[in-house]
Design a protein around this motif. Structure first.
Motif, PDB file in Angstrom:
ATOM      1  N   LEU A  67     114.722 -82.771  51.466  1.00 55.17           N
ATOM      2  CA  LEU A  67     115.103 -81.358  51.480  1.00 55.17           C
ATOM      3  C   LEU A  67     114.432 -80.661  52.657  1.00 55.17           C
ATOM      4  CD1 LEU A  67     114.662 -80.490  47.676  1.00 55.17           C
ATOM      5  CD2 LEU A  67     116.694 -81.392  48.834  1.00 55.17           C
ATOM      6  N   TYR A  68     115.162 -79.719  53.259  1.00 56.89           N
ATOM      7  CA  TYR A  68     114.681 -79.012  54.442  1.00 56.89           C
ATOM      8  C   TYR A  68     114.971 -77.523  54.251  1.00 56.89           C
ATOM      9  CZ  TYR A  68     115.375 -83.819  56.023  1.00 56.89           C
ATOM     10  OH  TYR A  68     115.367 -85.186  56.118  1.00 56.89           O
ATOM     11  N   GLU A  98     119.020 -70.811  46.963  1.00 56.47           N
ATOM     12  CA  GLU A  98     119.990 -71.551  47.775  1.00 56.47           C
ATOM     13  C   GLU A  98     119.681 -73.047  47.764  1.00 56.47           C
ATOM     14  OE1 GLU A  98     121.350 -68.361  51.188  1.00 56.47           O
ATOM     15  OE2 GLU A  98     119.321 -69.221  51.300  1.00 56.47           O
ATOM     16  N   MET A  99     118.385 -73.402  47.805  1.00 59.83           N
ATOM     17  CA  MET A  99     118.023 -74.815  47.766  1.00 59.83           C
ATOM     18  C   MET A  99     118.355 -75.408  46.414  1.00 59.83           C
ATOM     19  SD  MET A  99     117.045 -77.506  49.281  1.00 59.83           S
ATOM     20  CE  MET A  99     116.244 -77.025  50.820  1.00 59.83           C
ATOM     21  N   GLU A 104     121.550 -79.038  43.061  1.00 64.13           N
ATOM     22  CA  GLU A 104     122.432 -79.224  41.905  1.00 64.13           C
ATOM     23  C   GLU A 104     123.768 -79.862  42.293  1.00 64.13           C
ATOM     24  OE1 GLU A 104     122.493 -75.278  40.309  1.00 64.13           O
ATOM     25  OE2 GLU A 104     120.914 -75.735  38.831  1.00 64.13           O
ATOM     26  N   GLN A 105     124.199 -79.645  43.538  1.00 65.27           N
ATOM     27  CA  GLN A 105     125.442 -80.248  44.010  1.00 65.27           C
ATOM     28  C   GLN A 105     125.270 -81.726  44.340  1.00 65.27           C
ATOM     29  OE1 GLN A 105     127.354 -77.977  47.212  1.00 65.27           O
ATOM     30  NE2 GLN A 105     126.329 -76.136  46.449  1.00 65.27           N
ATOM     31  N   HIS A 106     124.055 -82.155  44.668  1.00 66.35           N
ATOM     32  CA  HIS A 106     123.858 -83.505  45.194  1.00 66.35           C
ATOM     33  C   HIS A 106     122.978 -84.404  44.337  1.00 66.35           C
ATOM     34  CE1 HIS A 106     125.012 -81.126  48.794  1.00 66.35           C
ATOM     35  NE2 HIS A 106     125.614 -82.236  49.143  1.00 66.35           N
ATOM     36  N   ILE A 107     122.179 -83.841  43.462  1.00 70.41           N
ATOM     37  CA  ILE A 107     121.240 -84.670  42.699  1.00 70.41           C
ATOM     38  C   ILE A 107     122.001 -85.539  41.701  1.00 70.41           C
ATOM     39  CG2 ILE A 107     120.844 -83.051  40.779  1.00 70.41           C
ATOM     40  CD1 ILE A 107     117.829 -83.790  41.020  1.00 70.41           C
ATOM     41  N   HIS A 108     121.413 -86.678  41.358  1.00 75.08           N
ATOM     42  CA  HIS A 108     121.986 -87.536  40.333  1.00 75.08           C
ATOM     43  C   HIS A 108     120.858 -88.035  39.447  1.00 75.08           C
ATOM     44  CE1 HIS A 108     120.433 -91.067  42.486  1.00 75.08           C
ATOM     45  NE2 HIS A 108     120.854 -90.480  43.578  1.00 75.08           N
ATOM     46  N   PRO A 109     121.170 -88.486  38.250  1.00 77.99           N
ATOM     47  CA  PRO A 109     120.120 -88.976  37.349  1.00 77.99           C
ATOM     48  C   PRO A 109     119.323 -90.093  38.014  1.00 77.99           C
ATOM     49  CG  PRO A 109     122.197 -88.739  36.175  1.00 77.99           C
ATOM     50  CD  PRO A 109     122.515 -88.534  37.624  1.00 77.99           C
ATOM     51  N   ASP A 138     110.122 -75.094  38.856  1.00 75.35           N
ATOM     52  CA  ASP A 138     110.591 -74.463  37.622  1.00 75.35           C
ATOM     53  C   ASP A 138     111.941 -75.033  37.174  1.00 75.35           C
ATOM     54  OD1 ASP A 138     108.337 -72.892  37.615  1.00 75.35           O
ATOM     55  OD2 ASP A 138     109.328 -71.086  38.392  1.00 75.35           O
ATOM     56  N   ARG A 139     112.819 -75.312  38.150  1.00 71.73           N
ATOM     57  CA  ARG A 139     114.162 -75.792  37.816  1.00 71.73           C
ATOM     58  C   ARG A 139     114.183 -77.286  37.531  1.00 71.73           C
ATOM     59  NH1 ARG A 139     117.779 -77.911  36.320  1.00 71.73           N
ATOM     60  NH2 ARG A 139     120.030 -77.660  36.708  1.00 71.73           N
TER      61      ARG A 139
END
Length: 368
Positions: A67-68, A98-99, A104-109, A138-139
């Protein structure tokens, strides 16, 4: 004891072989000799023997995301093509929200780690960097935050007026668990002046890691090689890391980073050779006798050479990454990430045992 591949080893190499097999520490002169030697197979075999003693046939990887938060940077390092000026086309600074949306769009289990680095953006306060980590923590409380280089920590002291320890404690309170290894480049102030490394100097880089270790963090460290530095510069870099490790025992892994050219169209003469990459990984393994792991970074050397490096002293192939930007903003021609299945295939293809790990090298699953 195993027989060396190359039969006609000179007296100096024979002395180094005896030292390595006897557990004796190599010197600056030994390291420079190894770099100057053309006997890559002997160097590689020695490094493999050391790695076998430390790690057996296990090779580690992690499911992680790079992440950047920002590419705006006050520094203008000669080798960097990632940075932008505030207001320049392509410049960005993401909020925590925004991060989170991006993740949330790219993460996977299975993702266990966020690898977070970025520019030294002095258009936002230190609190921005604290809040960025806090929002992620937190998220995604189950994901380890591996964030910021020692150079970024030094930068934070300048924009906040806080000490290194105070900066680290504030970030720890927001969820920081470990530092990334970047910002080391070559630990030579002469090199840093020539390459316009306009950020933490040698002592500042080392002091940040020293204090992080004193606060209970275990951290990562790197070496960016392949530009103007000499072989002696590289070995001195390793020795400074080795000395700090003797003091703190806080480094988990050493990561040799092969310098990328500024353009993807750069020819092979503008890139490090496979020979040089393998030799650097092997020599790192031999010099850094007090660090458990040497990482082969497929982003910079490619998957195939990463496989070969697992017989030259490397015991870690990093992680899934998903979308690397810094090396690819320069001239990296490698994948921007790999899947768990691809990493397992890569390690097994080298005749090794893949081990999924967490950030701190605790084993999650062994793929026999």
């Amino acid at each position: 004891m195993s027989t060396l591949i190359t039969p006609h080893t000179d007296a100096r190499m024979a002395d180094i072989i005896e030292k390595v097999r006897g557990g004796e520490r190599l010197t600056l002169e030994d390291g420079v000799y190894l770099y100057d030697s053309s006997d890559l197979l002997t160097i590689g075999q020695l490094a493999n023997e050391v790695n076998q003693r430390k790690n057996g046939n296990k090779v580690y990887f992690i499911e992680n995301m790079s992440l950047y938060f920002t590419n705006v940077c006050e520094s203008r390092c000669a080798f960097c093509n990632f940075r932008k000026d505030e207001g320049e086309e392509g410049a960005y600074t993401l909020s925590g929200e925004e991060m989170i949306s991006y993740v949330e769009q790219h993460i996977h289990p299975g993702v266990r780690e966020f690898h977070i680095v970025g520019g030294h953006n002095d258009h936002v306060p230190f609190q921005y960097y604290v809040d960025s980590l806090q929002a992620l923590h937190d998220r995604f409380p189950e994901v380890t935050l591996k964030a910021y280089t020692a150079a970024e920590i030094d930068f934070f002291t300048r924009i906040s007026g806080l000490s290194i320890r105070e900066v680290l404690e504030r970030l720890q309170a927001a969820g920081l668990k470990t530092l990334t290894g970047g910002g080391a480049e070559i630990l030579s102030d002469q090199y840093r002046k020539k390459m316009r490394v306009d950020k933490a100097n040698v002592e500042e880089y080392l002091e940040v890691h020293r204090q992080a270790h004193q606060l209970g963090m275990r951290t990562h460290t790197t070496m960016l090689y392949g530009s103007i530095e000499s072989h002696e510069d590289r070995v001195r870099h390793m020795l400074q890391i080795r000395e700090l490790q003797d003091e703190t025992n806080g480094f988990m892994v050493f990561i040799p980073l092969s310098m990328q050219p500024k353009s993807k169209n750069a020819g092979i003469m503008r890139r490090n050779s496979a020979y040089e990459d393998l030799k650097t990984i092997a020599i790192s393994r031999l010099m850094l006798d007090n660090i458990d792991h040497i990482k082969a970074y497929f982003i910079n050397i490619g998957p195939q050479l990463t496989q070969v490096s697992l017989s030259f002293g490397a015991s870690d192939v990093h992680g899934t990454i998903l979308k690397e930007r810094i090396s690819h903003s320069a001239g990296a021609l490698t994948p921007e990430g790999m899947t768990r299945e691809e990493l397992i295939w890569l390690v097994k293809g080298a005749g090794k045992i893949p081990v999924e790990r967490d950030t701190f090298y605790n084993e999650i699953k062994v793929y026999e």
